[in-house]
Design an enzyme around this catalytic site. Structure first.
Site, PDB file in Angstrom:
ATOM      1  N   ASP A  27     -44.438  29.253 -33.161  1.00  0.00           N
ATOM      2  CA  ASP A  27     -44.421  28.562 -31.879  1.00  0.00           C
ATOM      3  C   ASP A  27     -44.112  27.301 -32.108  1.00  0.00           C
ATOM      4  O   ASP A  27     -43.212  26.720 -31.582  1.00  0.00           O
ATOM      5  CB  ASP A  27     -45.309  28.180 -30.956  1.00  0.00           C
ATOM      6  CG  ASP A  27     -46.622  28.610 -31.071  1.00  0.00           C
ATOM      7  OD1 ASP A  27     -47.530  28.594 -32.590  1.00  0.00           O
ATOM      8  OD2 ASP A  27     -47.898  27.766 -30.694  1.00  0.00           O
ATOM      9  N   ASP A  55     -56.235  21.273 -35.246  1.00  0.00           N
ATOM     10  CA  ASP A  55     -56.709  22.516 -35.081  1.00  0.00           C
ATOM     11  C   ASP A  55     -57.003  22.963 -36.160  1.00  0.00           C
ATOM     12  O   ASP A  55     -57.793  24.188 -35.816  1.00  0.00           O
ATOM     13  CB  ASP A  55     -55.641  23.380 -34.862  1.00  0.00           C
ATOM     14  CG  ASP A  55     -54.949  23.764 -33.253  1.00  0.00           C
ATOM     15  OD1 ASP A  55     -55.379  22.539 -32.344  1.00  0.00           O
ATOM     16  OD2 ASP A  55     -53.652  23.925 -33.328  1.00  0.00           O
TER      17      ASP A  55
END
Ligand SMILES: *[C@@H]1O[C@H](CO)[C@@H](O)[C@H](O)[C@H]1NC(C)=O
Ligand SMILES: *[C@@H]1O[C@H](CO)[C@@H](O)[C@H](O)[C@H]1NC(C)=O
Ligand SMILES: *[C@@H]1O[C@H](CO)[C@@H](O)[C@H](O)[C@H]1NC(C)=O
Ligand SMILES: *[C@@H]1O[C@H](CO)[C@@H](O)[C@H](O)[C@H]1NC(C)=O
Ligand SMILES: *[C@@H]1O[C@H](CO)[C@@H](O)[C@H](O)[C@H]1NC(C)=O
Length: 819
Positions: free
Chosen positions: A64, A434
């Site tokens: 993504d 993340d």
């Protein structure tokens, strides 16, 4: 809803123009070798994996934020395909859809965000052109906007972004298309596939439609169950069955209930084949795989089973019965019908510090689940963090014990927030979105404990999913500060290390629920702590000495760029709008020292680690240099904007540090100057665009001349080393302020990732600062402007050229500065 051809074509025209925008051709270039710093496990969401159904070993993965990759089937590695994406085409890295052509298997189609819808149009055009026994296996994800279609005819080695001669436009039952499945068992060769199914994001009302005339008209598939959203629809052609997974959320994070249905194309009968029910069903379903060699063997993944782990089910009888990847042996002990290996990315597994609830091995956000159409033992699935898979899947049906490994080698999909290459200790420390970040002791190996910045298990090591920024203390470079963001459960989001990032302690001077932004550590940092300046995310600038409570710094605007002097403990710098700020009291108060031309948005301040007050500032209008702590600045000519900047090792022991910049110098690119900004050399090439320039960070290696680290927003970290000869400087001295943009460059630019190079002759942009050009030859009797002329261990010249005086900076460094 109708997709208009004209609308699409005009969008593509814009795209093609962007792709064709030439590289900077007015600046000399130097060949560089670029490699990924290896994190090894992907590091982000992999929503799609496709195998070509007609050619063995042809498979692709899409991410993504980090582009698309081609599988090397011999060794389970992946090769990136979209590294050419540059500042104009960065959006290619958000690959919304990917299709491998089942007729001309060399052909690959990619659609970037926000454009996936257009792939349907590509598919239909191909159907019209197909001459063989055509089947369709295109993947399509949600996006109704105009978009970017990239077409490759060489398996992704090169791409062109040209519009197809569209003859038809989509005429779909509604936006919010979740999936499109072409019924390859319908129709005849050479004509469009007549039967097409689409799933749309309607909860509680009709959401699966069928066309039997190649998309001209659509009707609801009768008998469907509309309770949940249809997430994937996968055809099993031999069985003539459409398998559909459902979830009560749109994904990819959500879903607390779901179901699995099969639709018999012959009888038009729907059958509920949901693998579990009752209290065992607490998730929606995502990826669906069919074994093309063994009709009736199918698999389905829980989209998100957050606890105790993800789940995958397999059936060998078309969903009549299922077996799971794990079950409860006796609560809370799990019976794992698999062995697990994350040896390629040891940070991934149960020690993971990804910040997601629990520590999942199998994974979450499991949208992509595939079985190799030529090898029923070979399977792959994508998660929110990586690709897993294995080579003994058929054991599931015999011993019920398969091997699962992290198989994302070559995929680097992290959003890099900051990079630090300190003068001692590990060569690189990263701040990542993340997955926290790493101390990279070895650039070629994945982070392993104890290299990992923050082992998740130890409460004294605060764990935040995203590290926002890093800095080191100039006089004690193993002392490092990091700040986190986005994890309020971890409280105070400042941590300090005195051993180069291997161990940390939380800074209890930070307030709870303050996070993010930028951080600067004072020049000297002793074990009891010294000064941390913190421009927080939205809560102003704060400062703390000796880990005392952070105090507000109202004299520096809340959006300012900040930096510490690397030598003087009391000195900090700030820049906001067109003002440059100086603090000489340890960051407590700042005063405006000078202006940065017409700048509106300073990006980065970097400070010469050997000279107090020698400061560079990048802004939306250029690059500025001060040698007097910001009392005055020189705008470097020829640079119309600069983003990330960094100083690295000098070319020779006596020259000024190399300057690296993501900048617009006749065009957006990545540049190095070895002579304090007089001459610039472009160091990236058409095959290495690094995506959006303004999103990236840079660190120069202070120990290896020429080496630079570029952190991207989605494609991980690259490091580059000069591999070709540096072009000669444009002249020995320059005294005008004219910027030459003449060039004899010939640029061959295409969207190739591999094969095209830019050939340019060496006409440099000649810029002038207030000084004459620094040369960087061997030490001579007199030192050149701004060169070193003294300091502990110094054996070079101690006299300066005319107009310059050797001036003491500190015990380690004296410099020739204007008299
Ligand atoms: C894996 O195979 C590819 C393609 O043959 C090759 O380019 C690559 O170097 C190999 N990687 C390793 C680690 O062997
Ligand atoms: C439709 O699906 C829901 C959820 O699986 C189920 O509870 C319901 O009974 C189904 N309705 C019919 C008519 O089968
Ligand atoms: C689909 O339905 C037809 C007609 O009832 C039946 O013959 C066939 O076996 C069914 N297919 C599957 C895979 O169940
Ligand atoms: C699967 O195999 C591994 C390795 O042999 C073993 O440790 C594990 O207990 C097995 N799992 C089950 C459920 O038998
Ligand atoms: C550091 O800077 C302050 C403020 O300019 C100055 O007073 C002090 O002398 C400097 N310290 C050193 C060691 O140079």
């Amino acid at each position: 809803m109708r997709l208009y051809k004209a609308e699409l074509v005009s969008a593509l025209a814009v795209l093609v123009a962007a792709v064709a925008a030439p590289l900077v051709d007015a600046v000399a270039s130097q060949a560089y070798t670029w490699k990924n710093v290896k994190i090894g496990g992907g590091g982000g969401f992999v929503p799609g994996i496709v195998f070509n159904p007609k050619e063995q070993g042809v498979a692709y993965a899409r991410t993504d934020i980090g582009g698309a990759y081609k599988l090397n089937p011999a060794n389970d590695t992946w090769t990136p395909l979209l590294d050419f994406a540059n500042d104009a085409t960065w959006n290619y890295w958000g690959v919304a859809a990917l299709a491998t052509d089942p007729v001309q298997t060399n052909r690959l189609y990619l659609v970037g965000i926000p454009a996936a819808f257009d792939l349907l149009v590509v598919e239909r055009e191909l159907s019209l052109q197909a001459t063989g026994g055509y089947t369709n296996s295109f993947e399509l994800s949600l996006s109704p906007n105009n978009g970017n279609i990239l077409i490759s005819t060489d398996y992704g080695s090169t791409f062109t972004a040209s519009p197809l001669p569209f003859k038809v436009g989509g005429n779909m039952p509604g936006r919010g298309i979740a999936w499109v499945t072409f019924d390859s068992t319908s129709g005849t060769a050479g004509s469009p596939t007549p039967r097409i199914f689409v799933g749309v994001a309607n909860l509680g009302s009709t959401n699966i439609f069928v066309s039997t005339n190649a998309g001209s008209t659509w009707s609801a598939v009768p008998g469907q169950n509309t309770t949940y959203l249809p997430h994937k629809g996968v055809l099993s052609p031999t069985e003539k069955v459409l398998y559909v997974s459902y979830s009560n959320g749109a994904g990819p994070y959500d879903g607390t209930l779901g179901s699995v249905f099969k639709y018999n194309l012959t009888s038009s009968v729907w059958t509920d084949i949901t693998p579990v029910s009752g209290s065992d069903l607490y998730f929606g379903f995502g990826g669906v795989a069919v074994d093309l060699k063994t009709p009736g063997t199918i698999m389905v993944a829980a989209l998100n089973s957050w606890w105790p782990d993800g789940q995958i089910y397999r059936s060998t009888n078309g969903g009549a019965t299922w077996s799971p990847l794990w079950s409860w042996l006796s609560y809370p002990t799990m019976n794992k019908f698999y062995t697990y290996s994350d040896s390629l990315a040891p940070w991934l597994g149960i020690d993971s510090v990804d910040g997601t609830p629990g520590d999942l091995q199998i994974g979450w956000m499991m949208e992509a689940l595939v079985i190799d159409p030529f090898d029923s033992n070979h399977w792959l699935y994508g998660t929110g963090a990586t690709i897993y898979g294995g080579h003994n899947l058929k054991l599931w049906d015999t011993t019920h014990n398969v091997s699962i490994s992290s198989l994302a080698d070559g995929i680097e999909e992290t959003s890099v927030q900051a990079l630090l290459s300190p003068p001692t200790g590990a060569p690189l420390i990263s701040a990542l979105g993340d997955i926290q970040g790493f101390v990279h002791n070895d650039l070629t190996k994945a982070g392993t404990l104890p290299d990992e910045i923050a082992p998740s298990v130890n409460w004294v090591n605060p764990t935040w999913s995203t590290t926002a920024d890093l800095d080191y203390a100039g006089l004690n470079p193993l002392s490092i500060v990091r700040i986190g963001t986005g994890d309020s459960t971890q409280g105070k989001q400042v941590a300090l290390s005195n051993d180069g990032g291997n161990t940390w302690s939380q800074d209890f001077g930070a307030a709870d629920n303050v996070e993010g932004g930028k951080v600067a550590l004072s020049g000297k940092f002793i074990s009891s702590g010294d000064t941390v300046l913190w421009r927080t995310n939205g809560q102003g600038v704060m400062v703390s000495q000796f880990t005392n409570p952070f105090a507000n710094v109202p004299s520096l605007p809340a959006t300012a760029a900040i930096a510490s002097d690397k030598l003087n403990n009391s000195v900090f710098y700030g820049a906001n709008a067109n003002s440059f700020y100086l603090s000489t009291d340890g960051g407590k108060t700042f005063t405006v020292k000078s202006s940065l031309g017409t700048s509106n948005a300073p990006v980065k301040i970097v400070v010469n680690p050997k000279v107090t007050g020698d400061v560079w500032v990048s802004t939306d209008t250029g690059l500025f240099h001060s040698t007097n702590s910001g009392t005055s600045f020189t705008a470097i000519p020829g640079i119309s904007a600069a983003w990330a900047i960094a100083l690295g090792a000098p070319k020779t022991a006596t020259s000024y540090p190399a300057i690296f910049a993501a900048a617009n110098i006749g065009g957006v690119g990545y540049f190095r100057s070895d002579d304090m900004g007089v001459n610039w050399i472009q160091i990236n090439d058409v095959a290495h665009g690094f995506g959006s320039a303004s999103s990236n960070c840079i660190s120069g290696d202070p120990r290896i001349y020429g080496r630079v680290y570029i952190g991207t927003n989605g494609r991980g970290i690259f490091y580059g080393d000069a591999s070709g000869a540096a072009p000669p400087p444009s002249s020995t001295a320059s005294s005008t302020s004219t910027v030459s943009t003449t060039s004899k460059s010939t640029s061959t630019v295409s969207t190739t990732s591999k094969s095209t190079t830019t050939v340019s002759t060496t006409t440099t942009v000649k810029s002038t600062s207030t000084s004459s050009t620094t040369t960087s030859s061997a030490p001579s009797a007199t030192q050149t402007a701004f060169g070193q002329c003294g300091g502990q261990g110094w054996t070079g010249p101690t006299a300066c050229v005319a107009g310059y005086t050797c001036t003491f900076s500190n015990d380690f460094y004296s410099q020739c500065v204007p008299s």
